[in-house]
Design an enzyme around this catalytic site. Sequence first.
Site, PDB file in Angstrom:
ATOM      1  N   LYS A  62      -7.152  -0.267  11.542  1.00 16.02           N
ATOM      2  CA  LYS A  62      -6.583  -0.777  10.290  1.00 16.02           C
ATOM      3  C   LYS A  62      -5.322   0.013   9.947  1.00 16.02           C
ATOM      4  O   LYS A  62      -4.313  -0.555   9.506  1.00 16.02           O
ATOM      5  CB  LYS A  62      -7.612  -0.675   9.168  1.00 16.02           C
ATOM      6  CG  LYS A  62      -7.146  -1.284   7.837  1.00 16.02           C
ATOM      7  CD  LYS A  62      -6.435  -0.301   6.930  1.00 16.02           C
ATOM      8  CE  LYS A  62      -6.004  -0.955   5.634  1.00 16.02           C
ATOM      9  NZ  LYS A  62      -5.173  -0.069   4.788  1.00 16.02           N
ATOM     10  N   ASP A 107       4.050 -14.112  11.834  1.00 13.56           N
ATOM     11  CA  ASP A 107       2.712 -14.441  11.331  1.00 13.56           C
ATOM     12  C   ASP A 107       1.784 -13.251  11.536  1.00 13.56           C
ATOM     13  O   ASP A 107       1.247 -13.050  12.622  1.00 13.56           O
ATOM     14  CB  ASP A 107       2.191 -15.669  12.082  1.00 13.56           C
ATOM     15  CG  ASP A 107       0.861 -16.179  11.532  1.00 13.56           C
ATOM     16  OD1 ASP A 107       0.201 -15.452  10.777  1.00 13.56           O
ATOM     17  OD2 ASP A 107       0.479 -17.309  11.889  1.00 13.56           O
ATOM     18  N   HIS A 145      -2.031  10.834   0.499  1.00 16.28           N
ATOM     19  CA  HIS A 145      -2.196   9.461   0.029  1.00 16.28           C
ATOM     20  C   HIS A 145      -2.271   9.401  -1.491  1.00 16.28           C
ATOM     21  O   HIS A 145      -1.626   8.565  -2.122  1.00 16.28           O
ATOM     22  CB  HIS A 145      -3.455   8.852   0.641  1.00 16.28           C
ATOM     23  CG  HIS A 145      -3.709   7.448   0.168  1.00 16.28           C
ATOM     24  ND1 HIS A 145      -2.980   6.368   0.619  1.00 16.28           N
ATOM     25  CD2 HIS A 145      -4.603   6.952  -0.719  1.00 16.28           C
ATOM     26  CE1 HIS A 145      -3.411   5.268   0.039  1.00 16.28           C
ATOM     27  NE2 HIS A 145      -4.401   5.592  -0.770  1.00 16.28           N
ATOM     28  N   GLU A 147       0.824  -1.211   0.000  1.00 17.29           N
ATOM     29  CA  GLU A 147       0.000   0.000   0.000  1.00 17.29           C
ATOM     30  C   GLU A 147       0.858   1.261   0.000  1.00 17.29           C
ATOM     31  O   GLU A 147       1.725   1.434   0.867  1.00 17.29           O
ATOM     32  CB  GLU A 147      -0.929   0.011   1.217  1.00 17.29           C
ATOM     33  CG  GLU A 147      -1.878   1.194   1.241  1.00 17.29           C
ATOM     34  CD  GLU A 147      -2.896   1.116   2.361  1.00 17.29           C
ATOM     35  OE1 GLU A 147      -3.378   2.181   2.793  1.00 17.29           O
ATOM     36  OE2 GLU A 147      -3.200   0.000   2.821  1.00 17.29           O
TER      37      GLU A 147
END
Length: 438
Positions: A280, A296, A393, A85
């Site tokens: 998030k 993990d 962004h 991202e």
Amino acid sequence: MPNTISGFSKLSKSQKIEWLLDSYFTEKENARTLVERYWNSDEKLQKLHDEFIENTITNYYLPLGVAPNFLINNTFFAIPMAIEESSVVAAASKAAKFWLERGGFKAKVVSTEKIGQVHFIYKGDFKKLTTFFKHVKPKLMSDTASMTKSMERRGGGILDIELRNKSEDLPNYYQLHATFETMDAMGANFINTCLEQFATTLKSEALQYEDFNDEEKHLSIVMSILSNYVPNCLVRAEVSCKIEDLKSIDIPNPEEFAQKFKQAIDIAKIEPYRAVTHNKGIMNGIDAVVLATGNDFRAVEAGVHAYAAKDGKYTSLTHCSIDNGNFKFWIEIPLALGTVGGLTSIHPLVKFALQMLQKPTAKDLMKIVAVAGLAQNFGAVKSLTTTGIQEGHMKMHLMNILNQFEATDTEKLQLIEHFKTNVVSHSSVVEAIENLRK
């Protein structure tokens, strides 16, 4: 049924690819070229990658970036981040530089306890089961002594085993709830091996326990497995400074910024729709470092989000306070990580990432990962409460759009210059490309 196959796992890699191309692709040669393009030219390294998982046909690459200038407990770090991202690495780097000038990040490990459970069905008197557990507990420990010897030499091992009665939630359901210290290993294999021995011992000892009737003797083991929810494997990271010290080029009014920033955190505390997106963003930073260091990230995600809902409502993982002119921003999260075992010892880039981090212990890595999450959240909330998230962004996302339309290097240079003073959106970039090409 068409396009089904038996014995797929027994085929060679080339045979797997041929079956796949014959079954699902019309432009077979283009697909084959793509698969082969991502193979590593070093045959030994490619074989290593092939053996990480099953039915491998090629490699799927993610960019490995670096966020420099992190000052954590007065030590400098350049943090590796594997993520697809755009703007995540940039935001972390910007937050690191911002706090570098204000004392850096402080982090500490609160606790490192990990959990595993044996789930079983017992149809009988709970008092008798309690007495039996007291009788069998020393045997559970002694039967795993050979498995825990190496871990105990390093300071870890089994901390405790409890009997838990869950029969009010599910009829006849009970647990052996065990806690572990696994030192620099994440410890999944160690924990699961111990748990399976607990289950074997529990079952065999029950058959021989004289105070049980026949039905009680035949208790049924459902499963033995570690838990990825580790609320007592906690790390805390924070930043703080005087409110006036928040002043910067993009924070002309630090008092107003601090109040608005805190309001944004408070909203994430009480509004789950916001909290999910808020967290998030935190996980953008956490997952990127967890993945880069061979840990993990799915287990970390599951455990962290469960922790966010531990009080019965999903809420923010970060916290903010303003007190006597001081601004403080912090996070406390569960992180079960390892720096030995698993991919950490065999994946060349994982080794590289851990060397970049100065060969951290598991506790050191917990601190670094928590700081990455806090930095990411600071950058996101700072943007949201000042310029808005899209300005930064979308400018980072510009290159993805240009690559989507196969812009040449010359076109990229011209369009990057153009969008320094124009709003970036997908439609505006498409229009600019079309105008340039006319």
